[in-house]
Design an enzyme around this catalytic site. Structure first.
Site, PDB file in Angstrom:
ATOM      1  N   ASP A 262      -1.565   6.427   6.642  1.00 11.17           N
ATOM      2  CA  ASP A 262      -2.650   5.603   6.122  1.00 11.17           C
ATOM      3  C   ASP A 262      -2.893   4.498   7.148  1.00 11.17           C
ATOM      4  O   ASP A 262      -2.048   3.628   7.339  1.00 11.17           O
ATOM      5  CB  ASP A 262      -2.244   5.007   4.770  1.00 11.17           C
ATOM      6  CG  ASP A 262      -3.269   4.012   4.225  1.00 11.17           C
ATOM      7  OD1 ASP A 262      -4.309   3.781   4.882  1.00 11.17           O
ATOM      8  OD2 ASP A 262      -3.028   3.452   3.135  1.00 11.17           O
TER       9      ASP A 262
ATOM     10  N   TRP B  44       0.812  -1.217   0.000  1.00 13.52           N
ATOM     11  CA  TRP B  44       0.000   0.000   0.000  1.00 13.52           C
ATOM     12  C   TRP B  44       0.839   1.258   0.000  1.00 13.52           C
ATOM     13  O   TRP B  44       0.527   2.231  -0.680  1.00 13.52           O
ATOM     14  CB  TRP B  44      -0.999   0.001   1.161  1.00 13.52           C
ATOM     15  CG  TRP B  44      -2.123  -0.951   0.913  1.00 13.52           C
ATOM     16  CD1 TRP B  44      -2.415  -2.079   1.624  1.00 13.52           C
ATOM     17  CD2 TRP B  44      -3.102  -0.891  -0.146  1.00 13.52           C
ATOM     18  NE1 TRP B  44      -3.510  -2.716   1.069  1.00 13.52           N
ATOM     19  CE2 TRP B  44      -3.945  -2.006  -0.007  1.00 13.52           C
ATOM     20  CE3 TRP B  44      -3.340  -0.007  -1.186  1.00 13.52           C
ATOM     21  CZ2 TRP B  44      -5.020  -2.264  -0.868  1.00 13.52           C
ATOM     22  CZ3 TRP B  44      -4.404  -0.246  -2.056  1.00 13.52           C
ATOM     23  CH2 TRP B  44      -5.232  -1.370  -1.886  1.00 13.52           C
TER      24      TRP B  44
ATOM     25  N   LYS C 166     -12.665  -1.505   6.397  1.00 13.81           N
ATOM     26  CA  LYS C 166     -12.083  -2.612   7.144  1.00 13.81           C
ATOM     27  C   LYS C 166     -12.636  -2.671   8.562  1.00 13.81           C
ATOM     28  O   LYS C 166     -13.099  -3.704   8.994  1.00 13.81           O
ATOM     29  CB  LYS C 166     -10.569  -2.518   7.131  1.00 13.81           C
ATOM     30  CG  LYS C 166      -9.984  -3.125   5.856  1.00 13.81           C
ATOM     31  CD  LYS C 166      -9.198  -2.178   5.034  1.00 13.81           C
ATOM     32  CE  LYS C 166      -8.954  -2.759   3.648  1.00 13.81           C
ATOM     33  NZ  LYS C 166      -8.095  -1.898   2.856  1.00 13.81           N
TER      34      LYS C 166
HETATM   35  C1  LIG Z   1      -7.544  -1.348   1.808  1.00 13.41           C
HETATM   36  C2  LIG Z   1      -6.427  -0.387   1.892  1.00 13.41           C
HETATM   37  C3  LIG Z   1      -6.303   0.681   0.998  1.00 13.41           C
HETATM   38  C4  LIG Z   1      -7.258   0.898  -0.166  1.00 13.41           C
HETATM   39  O1  LIG Z   1      -8.447   1.381   0.246  1.00 13.41           O
HETATM   40  P1  LIG Z   1      -9.594   1.818  -0.811  1.00 13.41           P
HETATM   41  O2  LIG Z   1     -10.611   2.404   0.092  1.00 13.41           O
HETATM   42  O3  LIG Z   1     -10.020   0.567  -1.502  1.00 13.41           O
HETATM   43  O4  LIG Z   1      -8.983   2.778  -1.750  1.00 13.41           O
HETATM   44  C5  LIG Z   1      -5.263   1.564   1.191  1.00 13.41           C
HETATM   45  N1  LIG Z   1      -4.375   1.411   2.186  1.00 13.41           N
HETATM   46  C6  LIG Z   1      -4.450   0.381   3.050  1.00 13.41           C
HETATM   47  C7  LIG Z   1      -3.440   0.262   4.149  1.00 13.41           C
HETATM   48  C8  LIG Z   1      -5.476  -0.548   2.929  1.00 13.41           C
HETATM   49  O5  LIG Z   1      -5.549  -1.571   3.797  1.00 13.41           O
END
Ligand SMILES: *Cc1c(COP(=O)(O)O)cnc(C)c1O
Length: 356
Positions: free
Chosen positions: A169, A102, A193
């Protein structure tokens, strides 16, 4: 009703009690004679819900008044470009800690957006996290970190010690760990999540980091969301509504501390099986193992296929590792009951006995 044990990586399981409550309200929300998603986002009923969500987020997160809380449609990937576009609107650079899949995507999207972004540190695909001291380039405005790498199953324990604000993030462990606000400039994550269905990002941004009038179109300008309380255009109402329900649920579960403890408990059950086995292998050092995404391997790919197939037949679903890394991944997000993790741990012991 028969619900599976759902270890999917996102979107993922939500608590049954929350879904049941939503089901009873779908056709008539709060005595209005219509569902929440059928009403105007300018109606007093929706305005009240929206305000409550922002208040709940502030209380649970502990974010200080320096931070604005905004809801941005699209998810975490949307922020990969909006972060550099907004925080570097008047120049400077963004430094990135490359700790997994990511983080790599966040940096690549910063480049595509035309921003001046660079790699501060790179684990080059190894399950490693950066040392606390790292050198950053002159004119760096922020350092971007990915606190939990969902695909690789690694978690950053010590955040980098740098003189600039961190941008984090936190998608896959959102509100499941303490956030050191004094070091943060911006915190973001997709909600799908731990907190709600997909399609929305929850963002905290320190007010002083935003330009007053950046050359950005409304929907890409984080200041526009702030100025309009995230109601500048029609918002993703269903996601926000579920977020409200999940935040109320989270409050009942003890907030961040409660969620952090639950994640630790659930993941320990699975790591314990792995650590007492010659059959299951984790290549992630114990100290940086993810609490929400347990990534591991079996002796060979055929056994891994059988593991996933047999588990699915027994009602344990979503265990196949990400297509880029293979193996097995059990995601243990907020909505997954402790009982599901315990069931998987038991099931893994039995599978090992029957197949090794
Ligand atoms: C799932 C995830 C993303 C992507 O998220 P979207 O909402 O699908 O764009 C980005 N960073 C991390 C750490 C993730 O787990």
């Amino acid at each position: 009703m028969s619900r599976v044990h759902n270890f999917t990586a996102g979107p993922c399981t939500l608590p049954t009690e929350v879904l049941e409550e939503v089901a009873t309200e779908l056709t008539d929300y709060a005595g209005t004679g219509m569902g929440l998603v059928e009403m105007s986002h300018r109606s007093p009923v929706y305005q009240e819900l929206h305000t409550r969500v922002l208040q709940r987020v502030r209380e649970i997160s502990g974010a200080s008044d320096e931070f604005e809380i905004i809801l941005v449609p699209g998810g975490a990937t949307m922020l990969f470009s909006l972060v550099p576009l907004n925080l570097l609107a008047s120049g400077g650079k963004g430094g990135y800690m490359i700790t997994g899949s990511w983080a790599t995507k966040a940096l690549a999207d910063g480049r595509r957006a035309g921003a001046e972004v660079y790699t501060v540190w790179d684990n080059e695909g190894r399950p490693e996290m950066p040392p606390p001291d790292v050198d950053i380039e002159k004119d760096t405005r922020y350092v971007h970190i990915t606190t939990n790498e969902t695909i690789d199953g690694v978690r950053m324990i010590d955040f980098p010690d740098v003189d600039v604000p961190l941008v984090a993030d936190m998608s896959s462990e959102y509100l499941a760990r303490h956030i050191p606000w004094e070091r943060m400039g911006l915190v973001y994550g997709g909600v799908q999540k731990n907190l709600a269905p997909a399609g929305l990002a929850l963002v905290f941004v320190r007010r002083d980091l935003l330009d007053d009038e950046p050359l950005l179109a409304s929907a890409t300008n984080l200041g526009w969301y702030v100025a309009n309380r995230s109601l500048g255009n029609t918002p993703p109402m269903f996601q926000t509504y579920l977020l409200d329900k999940m935040l109320a649920w989270l409050e009942r579960k003890g907030g961040i501390a409660g969620l952090e403890k639950a994640s630790q408990e659930k993941s320990s059950l699975i790591y314990d099986v792995i650590d007492h086995s010659e059959f299951y292998r984790s290549s992630v050092p114990a100290e940086i193992r993810s609490h929400t995404n347990v990534v591991f391997n079996l002796p060979d790919e055929n056994l891994e296929r059988k593991f996933v197939g047999d588990a699915t037949n027994d009602g344990l679903i979503g265990l196949k590792g990400h297509r880029s890394v293979g193996g097995i991944r059990a995601s243990l997000y907020a909505g997954l009951a402790l009982e599901s993790a315990a069931t998987l741990a038991e099931w893994m012991r039995a599978f090992e006995l029957n197949n090794h």
